[in-house]
Design a protein around this motif. Structure first.
Motif: not given
Length: 266
Positions: A123-141
């Motif tokens: 849902e977040t991936y589809e609705h958030h417009e990423c800034a140039p040279r950025s990306a979204l991932y699901l991740a464990d920190g």
């Protein structure tokens, strides 16, 4: 004899920023005293090992060796726990954070994610417009915890896993500018503090030259990653990401003014 952990170089600027901020100084003092109070202070039952660490620390000016013995944290671990510097980012193929999806938002093979977590990410991936040279991932920190094994040998383990949405941004190569890691932290100090104000429980990572483009592997770049744990941020995830975009892009612009517009291809 060398220090037990690589010594951070050129720390004066970042230490000066902490000393100049009563709020930052208070946070660091609070974290330190919390670790060495009677309920949390580590006690080494091996007196010989304690003395070995104590004498090593004195002879080599190795404050982290003594801190690890007393509270299980190095100097820079304490700074990270007090949210004064970012966590060290190990790169896209590294150990922390661990990416669970690819750049297209698809789950990586073998990764197990609950339907609810993946649905929130998509849902977040589809609705958030990423800034140039950025990306979204699901991740464990993770937090990284160090302990002594034998003598002055140290083991490092992951702890306190948090699963969230990682916004990953490219920044100019600070190594090319001749900056140490500690000096790079000073460069992004203002942005880091603003991110903590906007999203206090976010996990922020920074890496020098951890980013590589396949088409230009000889020109690495720095990366900053902000992981927003789903449990804490799911209700306002998009709002926080928009605010963080603005903070990081303003920081990137200032860095490019110093490094030159050709320092990062947008």
């Amino acid at each position: 004899m060398s220090t037990i952990l690589p010594r951070e170089e050129a720390v004066e600027t970042i230490f000066s920023k902490i000393l100049a901020s009563p709020e930052a100084s208070g946070r660091l003092s609070g974290v330190f005293y919390d670790h060495i109070d009677d309920d949390h202070r580590l006690t080494d039952n091996d007196r010989d090992h304690f003395l070995q660490v104590l004498f090593h620390a004195y002879q080599n000016g190795d404050i982290s060796a003594l801190l690890l013995e007393l509270c299980g944290r190095s100097m820079f671990d304490l700074l990270r726990e007090a949210y004064l510097i970012p966590k060290k980012f190990h790169g896209k193929a590294g150990e922390n954070p661990v990416l669970l999806t690819d750049a297209a938002g698809e789950l990586l093979p073998g990764e197990k994610v609950s339907a609810r977590e993946y649905a929130k990410f998509k849902e977040t991936y589809e609705h958030h417009e990423c800034a140039p040279r950025s990306a979204l991932y699901l991740a464990d920190g993770y937090d990284l915890v160090r302990t002594y094994t034998e003598g002055l040998n140290i083991t490092e383990e992951k702890d306190n896993r948090k699963r969230g949405i990682l916004a990953l941004y490219a920044l100019p190569d600070t190594c090319k500018l001749g900056l140490t890691e500690a000096q790079a932290y000073a460069v992004v100090w203002d942005a880091f503090q603003k991110i903590q104000e906007e999203a206090p429980r976010a996990m922020v990572y920074y890496g020098q030259e951890t980013g590589l483009k396949k088409e230009n592997p000889e020109k690495p770049y720095d990366e900053i990653g902000i992981l927003l744990p789903i449990h804490e941020f799911e209700k306002k995830m998009l709002q926080h990401l928009d605010e963080i975009d603005g903070i990081v892009l303003a920081c990137r612009e200032k860095m490019m003014e110093k490094a030159g517009n050709d320092s990062l291809q947008l």
